[in-house]
Design a protein around this motif. Structure first.
Motif, mmCIF file in Angstrom:
data_model
loop_
_atom_site.group_PDB
_atom_site.id
_atom_site.type_symbol
_atom_site.label_atom_id
_atom_site.label_comp_id
_atom_site.label_asym_id
_atom_site.label_seq_id
_atom_site.Cartn_x
_atom_site.Cartn_y
_atom_site.Cartn_z
ATOM 1 N N CYS A 23 50.515 -128.263 -13.531
ATOM 2 C CA CYS A 23 49.373 -127.772 -14.189
ATOM 3 C C CYS A 23 48.301 -127.763 -12.659
ATOM 4 O O CYS A 23 48.474 -128.772 -11.792
ATOM 5 C CB CYS A 23 48.717 -128.609 -14.900
ATOM 6 N N TYR A 74 45.405 -127.737 -12.329
ATOM 7 C CA TYR A 74 43.826 -128.383 -12.679
ATOM 8 C C TYR A 74 44.187 -129.980 -12.403
ATOM 9 O O TYR A 74 43.490 -130.266 -11.223
ATOM 10 C CB TYR A 74 43.574 -128.131 -13.992
ATOM 11 N N HIS A 75 45.057 -130.534 -12.876
ATOM 12 C CA HIS A 75 44.928 -132.109 -12.558
ATOM 13 C C HIS A 75 46.464 -132.543 -12.656
ATOM 14 O O HIS A 75 46.625 -133.673 -12.427
ATOM 15 C CB HIS A 75 44.266 -133.009 -13.715
ATOM 16 N N ALA A 76 47.255 -131.600 -12.166
ATOM 17 C CA ALA A 76 48.758 -131.966 -11.614
ATOM 18 C C ALA A 76 49.667 -132.327 -12.695
ATOM 19 O O ALA A 76 50.489 -133.183 -12.354
ATOM 20 C CB ALA A 76 48.522 -132.528 -10.387
ATOM 21 N N TRP A 77 49.228 -132.192 -14.013
ATOM 22 C CA TRP A 77 50.206 -132.800 -14.773
ATOM 23 C C TRP A 77 51.517 -132.055 -14.963
ATOM 24 O O TRP A 77 51.436 -130.754 -14.513
ATOM 25 C CB TRP A 77 49.922 -132.765 -16.319
ATOM 26 N N VAL A 128 44.819 -125.625 -19.480
ATOM 27 C CA VAL A 128 45.042 -124.627 -18.339
ATOM 28 C C VAL A 128 46.337 -124.121 -18.515
ATOM 29 O O VAL A 128 47.360 -124.901 -18.754
ATOM 30 C CB VAL A 128 44.670 -125.380 -17.214
ATOM 31 N N HIS A 144 46.762 -131.338 -21.376
ATOM 32 C CA HIS A 144 45.529 -132.146 -21.177
ATOM 33 C C HIS A 144 44.400 -131.267 -21.603
ATOM 34 O O HIS A 144 43.813 -131.367 -22.563
ATOM 35 C CB HIS A 144 45.485 -132.437 -19.425
ATOM 36 N N ARG A 145 44.042 -130.214 -20.585
ATOM 37 C CA ARG A 145 42.899 -129.298 -20.927
ATOM 38 C C ARG A 145 42.992 -128.060 -21.426
ATOM 39 O O ARG A 145 42.341 -127.221 -21.825
ATOM 40 C CB ARG A 145 41.843 -129.362 -19.797
ATOM 41 N N CYS A 174 48.525 -126.357 -20.937
ATOM 42 C CA CYS A 174 48.507 -127.780 -20.502
ATOM 43 C C CYS A 174 48.114 -128.981 -21.720
ATOM 44 O O CYS A 174 47.028 -128.565 -22.597
ATOM 45 C CB CYS A 174 47.779 -127.961 -19.346
HETATM 46 S S1 FES Z 1 44.406 -129.330 -17.593
HETATM 47 FE FE1 FES Z 1 46.292 -129.342 -16.878
HETATM 48 S S2 FES Z 1 46.336 -131.396 -15.744
HETATM 49 FE FE2 FES Z 1 44.282 -131.094 -16.366
#
Ligand code: FES
Ligand SMILES: [Fe+2]
Length: 362
Positions: free
Chosen positions: A95, A97-100, A81, A78-79, A76
């Motif tokens: 994703c 984790y935070h739904a991107w 994942v 973002h982080r 991802c």
């Molecule tokens: S790690 Fe994928 S949305 Fe935060």
């Protein structure tokens, strides 16, 4: 190992048991070379995807809306994942984790609660790897400036005429893990020396060519190819599947080849196998075995039953090899071991390991 075959000795233990060698292999081989990730039919239609972790790197192979095979990082933006899991068919990845959200080609579509961020997320995608297809296989490389795929594959294209896997279909895929270094499996799969002994009860008895007459062809870039006479891989050597038409005029021909670094190919008159070997750690290897048959073979009503027999036969052969390669790993972890000399039947191993040494020493 660096000496000519009659004077050579097997590799010392450090090559099979050390994290430093593993790190060097990752950098010089697995992050540099072209690698085979699977079959095109595993992502047959737009929206299909498979995921994998190769040398610790998570990847997605998908087929995008325009029917192109795409290989991208499964990380991802973002982080990091993994945005996709397992395999399947989908329009979008979300994703966990935070739904991107991403489309099937990896373009970022949605990122909730990011309005106050100054990052420009309007036109970003999961980074792609360079990829190519060859005879039904998907290849990719982590290298951003790789040797061209055409140059890489050209020597194999010329030599492996019998490996017409674009006219075959994937009948089955076995995934297993063994407690040994990946090179022990690569060597074992090329080892013509052990088949008469370790496999005496299975396919060893199906081979009729004389060991003293064994020869092989070295393929530039670390590959090799050899031919022998051997009946199909069934308990009694009978042909269980539709014959591969291009093998017919050659009788009970058997082929054994490798593509550097981690592919082993073999065939009989009615089947082709490709083994991909992936290091998980110095002492553990994931093996993916692709079983291929002529394109009409799956239409025969007895195919599922024959495949079941074949699969079990393959598993009994793998179990024979497992005992030997896992014993080799114990040897590699023993301080007493001194590498011994090679038989001419181990020529393809000598060929592979010399190219391996050239590569990691470069
Ligand atoms: S790690 Fe994928 S949305 Fe935060
Ligand atoms: Fe074997």
């Amino acid at each position: 190992m660096r000496r000519e075959l009659p004077k050579a000795r097997h590799l010392p233990s450090v090559f099979y048991a050390s994290p430093e060698v593993e790190a060097l292999e990752k950098e010089k081989i697995f992050l540099t070379h072209w690698l085979c990730l699977g079959r095109e039919e595993e992502v047959a239609k737009p929206g299909d995807y498979i995921t994998m972790r190769l040398v610790g790197e998570p990847l997605i192979v998908s087929r995008d809306k325009d029917n192109n095979v795409v290989v991208m990082r499964n990380q991802c933006l973002h982080r990091g994942v993994e945005v996709a899991q397992g395999k399947g068919s989908t329009r979008n990845f979300t994703c966990p984790y935070h739904a991107w959200g991403y489309d099937i080609g990896g373009k970022l579509l949605t990122a909730a609660y990011m309005q106050r961020s100054e990052a420009d997320l309007s036109n970003v995608s999961l980074p792609r790897l360079k990829s190519a297809t060859w005879r039904g296989w998907i290849f990719a490389t982590f290298n951003e400036n790789p040797q061209s795929f055409e140059d890489f594959i050209a020597p194999y294209e010329k030599e492996l005429w019998f490996f017409k896997t674009d006219e075959c279909v994937l009948g089955d895929k076995l995934v297993l893990e063994l407690d040994c270094n990946w090179k022990f499996v690569a060597e074992n799969l090329l080892d013509r020396y052990h088949t008469g002994t370790l496999h005496a009860k299975t396919f060893g008895k199906l081979r009729t060519s004389k060991p003293e007459e064994f020869t092989f062809t070295s393929i530039p870039g670390g590959g090799s190819n050899s031919f022998s006479n051997a009946a199909p891989m069934t308990a009694d050597g009978s042909q269980a599947f539709v014959a591969l038409p291009w093998m017919q005029e050659h009788g009970n021909i058997a082929t054994k080849s490798n593509i550097f670094p981690n592919l082993n190919l073999s065939s009989r008159s009615d089947s082709i196998r490709l083994w991909a070997l992936w290091p998980l750690s110095p002492g553990r290897t994931q093996i993916i075995s692709y079983l291929l048959f002529y394109k009409t073979a799956l239409e025969r009503p007895d195919f599922p039953e024959q495949l079941d027999i074949y699969r079990n036969y393959m598993k009994s052969i793998i179990a024979e090899d497992q005992s030997a390669v896992e014993s080799l790993q114990k040897v590699a972890e023993s301080y007493m071991y001194e590498p011994g000399p090679l038989s001419h039947l181990e020529g393809p191993i000598h060929n592979l390991l010399n190219h391996y040494l050239d590569t990691i020493e470069a």
